[in-house]
Design a protein around this motif. Structure first.
Motif, mmCIF file in Angstrom:
data_model
loop_
_atom_site.group_PDB
_atom_site.id
_atom_site.type_symbol
_atom_site.label_atom_id
_atom_site.label_comp_id
_atom_site.label_asym_id
_atom_site.label_seq_id
_atom_site.Cartn_x
_atom_site.Cartn_y
_atom_site.Cartn_z
ATOM 1 N N VAL A 188 31.929 49.351 9.968
ATOM 2 C CA VAL A 188 32.652 48.294 10.676
ATOM 3 C C VAL A 188 33.713 47.686 9.762
ATOM 4 O O VAL A 188 34.876 47.525 10.138
ATOM 5 C CB VAL A 188 31.681 47.196 11.163
ATOM 6 C CG1 VAL A 188 32.434 46.076 11.862
ATOM 7 C CG2 VAL A 188 30.625 47.791 12.090
ATOM 8 N N PHE A 189 33.327 47.343 8.535
ATOM 9 C CA PHE A 189 34.219 46.652 7.604
ATOM 10 C C PHE A 189 34.851 47.565 6.563
ATOM 11 O O PHE A 189 35.855 47.199 5.954
ATOM 12 C CB PHE A 189 33.444 45.552 6.858
ATOM 13 C CG PHE A 189 32.846 44.504 7.756
ATOM 14 C CD1 PHE A 189 33.616 43.827 8.683
ATOM 15 C CD2 PHE A 189 31.495 44.204 7.674
ATOM 16 C CE1 PHE A 189 33.063 42.859 9.500
ATOM 17 C CE2 PHE A 189 30.928 43.234 8.490
ATOM 18 C CZ PHE A 189 31.721 42.565 9.407
ATOM 19 N N GLU A 212 27.357 45.164 6.579
ATOM 20 C CA GLU A 212 27.578 46.346 7.423
ATOM 21 C C GLU A 212 26.399 46.557 8.362
ATOM 22 O O GLU A 212 26.579 46.861 9.543
ATOM 23 C CB GLU A 212 27.796 47.586 6.555
ATOM 24 C CG GLU A 212 29.191 47.717 5.974
ATOM 25 C CD GLU A 212 30.208 48.195 7.004
ATOM 26 O OE1 GLU A 212 29.834 48.508 8.158
ATOM 27 O OE2 GLU A 212 31.407 48.246 6.662
ATOM 28 N N ALA A 215 26.486 43.860 11.125
ATOM 29 C CA ALA A 215 27.570 44.109 12.068
ATOM 30 C C ALA A 215 27.269 45.311 12.950
ATOM 31 O O ALA A 215 27.585 45.317 14.141
ATOM 32 C CB ALA A 215 28.884 44.322 11.307
ATOM 33 N N TYR A 221 30.775 43.365 17.218
ATOM 34 C CA TYR A 221 31.254 44.102 16.048
ATOM 35 C C TYR A 221 30.961 45.593 16.132
ATOM 36 O O TYR A 221 31.782 46.431 15.762
ATOM 37 C CB TYR A 221 30.633 43.515 14.772
ATOM 38 C CG TYR A 221 30.870 42.045 14.610
ATOM 39 C CD1 TYR A 221 32.091 41.555 14.165
ATOM 40 C CD2 TYR A 221 29.856 41.128 14.921
ATOM 41 C CE1 TYR A 221 32.307 40.192 14.022
ATOM 42 C CE2 TYR A 221 30.071 39.768 14.775
ATOM 43 C CZ TYR A 221 31.293 39.305 14.342
ATOM 44 O OH TYR A 221 31.506 37.960 14.211
ATOM 45 N N ARG A 222 29.750 45.934 16.582
ATOM 46 C CA ARG A 222 29.373 47.346 16.560
ATOM 47 C C ARG A 222 30.254 48.194 17.464
ATOM 48 O O ARG A 222 30.419 49.395 17.242
ATOM 49 C CB ARG A 222 27.900 47.525 16.918
ATOM 50 C CG ARG A 222 27.505 47.106 18.335
ATOM 51 C CD ARG A 222 26.031 47.389 18.569
ATOM 52 N NE ARG A 222 25.618 47.038 19.932
ATOM 53 C CZ ARG A 222 24.453 47.404 20.459
ATOM 54 N NH1 ARG A 222 23.598 48.134 19.754
ATOM 55 N NH2 ARG A 222 24.135 47.052 21.687
#
Length: 235
Positions: A188-189, A212, A215, A221-222
């Motif tokens: 995600v990040f 992570e 998220a 987020y996912r």
């Protein structure tokens, strides 16, 4: 990322249970060796001869007890019925493979047949619903606009490959008798980190992994993760 996937898979099973695992498209065998070190019996299937040679060399450096738990076979995901009997495995991994398969439904059906009842099919795929995010965050506005409706992308090797959508794969898993049990976002990040970027120091690494992981389990987020980890369970 690898530890994140291992933990998501292991969460389905009692602590200490020894599993029969098939790793399809195992690459250099990194995950297969890690799982064997954890006590599981692992069969690796790989069609690339160079990758297979690298895996064999890495396996040769392991202690005898680990070597005995690993079997390496040259072949691809469409050939599982040639090499194995149905129901032979508790877990089938297919990580980073579907993007290279133009028509994956037949392969997925074959992989599901390899699972024992209650077995887990673990897929790691590129998220087609988030293809615009990487070029957009990099300031490539033309690339971002083109990616909104796309089902393909150019990977870091310069190859044009497929991406998958959550809804479509959910329907596919239901149709092959391994319906979706859980799914997670992956990277995600960290997707924009350049290849070869060293990991941060210990404290920051643990915080990065925790962020992570959270998220990857949390809406919204996912849904914008670069990759999706889908877990289907054989009925």
């Amino acid at each position: 990322m690898a530890r994140q996937l291992d933990e998501q898979i292991a969460a389905r099973y009692p602590v200490g249970q020894r599993l029969r695992i098939l790793d399809v498209g195992m690459g250099q065998g990194t995950q297969a060796l890690r799982l064997a070190r954890a006590g599981h019996t692992v069969t690796g299937l790989e069609s690339d001869a160079d990758m297979l040679a690298t895996s064999r060399a890495a396996l040769a450096d392991e202690p005898a007890g680990i070597r005995e738990r690993v079997t390496l076979i040259e072949g691809d995901g469409l050939e599982t019925g040639v090499h194995f009997l149905p129901g032979s495995f508790d877990v089938v991994l297919c990580h980073g493979v579907l993007m290279y398969v133009q028509e994956p439904d037949a392969m997925l059906a074959g992989l599901a047949r390899m699972l024992a009842s209650g077995g887990l099919l673990s897929l790691l795929v590129r998220n087609a619903d988030a293809l615009a995010l990487r070029p957009g965050l990099a300031g490539d506005w033309a690339g971002a606009l083109d990616a909104f409706e796309a089902d393909t992308y150019t990977n870091r090797l310069g190859l044009q490959v497929r991406a998958d959508r959550l809804d479509a794969l959910t329907a596919t898993l239901a149709g092959i008798a391994a319906p979706l049990h859980a799914w997670y976002g992956v990277r995600v990040f960290t997707d924009l980190a350049p290849d070869g970027t060293p990991p941060p120091g210990d404290g920051d690494l643990e915080r990065l992994l925790a962020a992570e992981d959270r998220a990857g389990r949390t809406e919204p987020y996912r849904r914008v993760a670069a990759l999706l980890h889908l877990c289907g369970v054989r009925g």
